[in-house]
Every structure is written in C-alpha cells, then in structure tokens.
Design an enzyme around this catalytic site. Structure first.
Site, short mmCIF file in Angstrom:
data_model
loop_
_atom_site.label_atom_id
_atom_site.label_comp_id
_atom_site.label_asym_id
_atom_site.label_seq_id
_atom_site.Cartn_x
_atom_site.Cartn_y
_atom_site.Cartn_z
N GLY A 29 0.78 -1.42 0.11
CA GLY A 29 0.02 0.24 -0.44
C GLY A 29 0.69 1.24 0.42
N ASN A 30 0.10 2.48 0.23
CA ASN A 30 1.03 3.94 0.17
C ASN A 30 0.33 4.25 1.49
OD1 ASN A 30 -0.52 6.00 -1.33
ND2 ASN A 30 -0.85 4.12 -2.38
N ARG A 31 0.52 5.65 1.99
CA ARG A 31 0.51 6.85 2.65
C ARG A 31 -0.83 7.25 2.18
NH1 ARG A 31 4.43 6.29 6.14
NH2 ARG A 31 6.33 5.37 6.01
#
Ligand code: C5P
Length: 222
Positions: A29-31
């Site tokens: 995933g990412n932030r």
C-alpha cells in the site's frame, strides 16, 4: 459565487490509496489518507454536483450527499472508473494508485521460512488516468502528481502523456503539504503549458480551487 454552480453536473472523484494483495492478510500500500480526494468530493457535493467517490480504503467518513464505491486494488478502481466514465462531466483523480502489484497472490498466508530473504515479483498495473485520457470525449480530466523531486518537469510530462486538461502538482515532502496533512501547497499545470502557483491553504480550499478550474475549462470548451 460558488453556491450551486455545479448543479446538473456529474463529478467523479477518486481518493485514497489502492492496496495490492500479497496473500490473504498482507498487501502493498501507500501513505495516502484520502483527505484531498474526500475534500474534493465534499465541496463538489456542497456546490450541487452529483458526486461519485471511488475510494480505496480510508478512515474518513463519506461526505453528505456523496455516493461512494469502495475498492481495494488498482484493477478494481479501473473497473469502477470505466463503468462511470461515459456518464460524468468532470473527473478529479486524487487517488494514489499502486503502479505495481504482486504477480502471484498466495491463497494461504505465506509462512516464514528459513531463508533470510523473500522475493515478491511485481507486475505493472494499468494506468487508470492514462486509460481515461485516451478515451476522453466531453469530460474535463484532472490528475494529480505527487512528487518528491523534479515536480514541475514530471507534472508537465504527465499532462501531455495522459491527455489531461489540468494536473495538480504537489511536493509530498514539503511541510504543510502532501499525505495526511490538512493543508496542501499545490501548483496547477494546464495542457497549454500555463502554471498557477497557489499558497499553502486547507485542503477544502484547494478542493474548491480545483473545482473552479474544472468548471472554467468546461465552460471555455462549450
Ligand atoms: O503515478 P503518477 O504519478 O503518474 O500518477 C499521477 C496521476 O495518475 C494521479 O492522478 C493518479 O491518480 C493517476 N494514476 C492512475 N493510475 C495509475 C497511476 C496513477 O490513475 N496506475
């Protein structure tokens, strides 16, 4: 004034990050928090648009009068966007989309082995925005460019390559900007090469400025 100025228009907004599964319990995933996209959806609805929010997982509440479709992966987001695309007037693509996904998704949780390293091979995901740009007819198409370096050059290339009307560029490493911040510092870049730099402001204000521009582009085209 902005009151009711988007009445009669359908606005598609994508928000938050996508997740690419590795096994039943893990993902890449990412932030992205979803704050920027949810702010656009909220303001578009307040201004009278019919809003469809296609969102990756986010802790945020769906704003009032917004229809939300929850997705996880980039491919799911692409399908949802394509299903809605013909019927919408404005597309604001604020989602942080995973560019790659694990090639093989294990059906059981991957167990720890004696090896010191685990290799996960990734395949390229489709570029949703580029796909929409290639199919663009009447829509006003706005993308985002979150960069950590060469902000303007990278953003300018994207406007052209993805056939966008405008791109919202932000340096995600700057204080008061980017992921999870309540404010943002952005530049608008247009297909004709024009650039407009905005000062630091709350994401809801950035959202209104983006919608102002999308509406102006739409009117100028008509
Ligand atoms: O990945 P990139 O920096 O080119 O992303 C810029 C824009 O493209 C963003 O608006 C993002 O939502 C969109 N994008 C997409 N599909 C991808 C990657 C990015 O729609 N696979």
């Amino acid at each position: 004034g902005r009151e009711g100025d988007l009445r009669g228009l359908k606005v598609l907004v994508t928000a938050a990050g996508t997740r690419e599964p590795i096994d039943p319990v893990r993902f890449v995933g990412n932030r992205s928090s979803g704050k920027m996209g949810y702010a656009v959806a909220q303001m578009a609805a307040e201004r009278g648009a019919e809003v469809l929010l296609i969102s990756g997982p986010s802790a945020l509440a769906v704003p009032p009068n917004v229809k939300a479709v929850q997705v996880e992966s980039t491919n799911e987001m692409l399908e949802a966007c394509l299903a809605a695309y013909d019927a919408v007037d404005i597309v604001i693509k604020a989602a942080a989309v995973a560019d790659y996904r694990p090639r093989d998704v294990a059906d059981q949780k991957i167990k720890k082995k004696t090896d010191d390293a685990l290799t996960v091979v990734m395949d390229k995901n489709p570029d949703i925005l580029k796909t929409l740009g290639a199919k663009k007819t009447h829509q006003v198409l706005v993308g985002f460019a979150a960069e950590t370096q060469n902000l303007l050059a990278n953003a300018r290339e994207k406007v052209v390559k993805k056939n966008l009307d405008m791109i919202v560029a932000n340096d995600v490493t700057a204080a008061g900007a980017g992921f999870n911040s309540d404010t943002n510092i952005v530049k608008f870049l247009y297909a004709n090469g024009d650039v407009c730099e905005l000062e630091q402001m709350p994401k809801v204000d950035v959202a209104n400025r983006i919608l102002d521009e999308a509406l102006r582009i739409r009117r100028e085209r008509a």
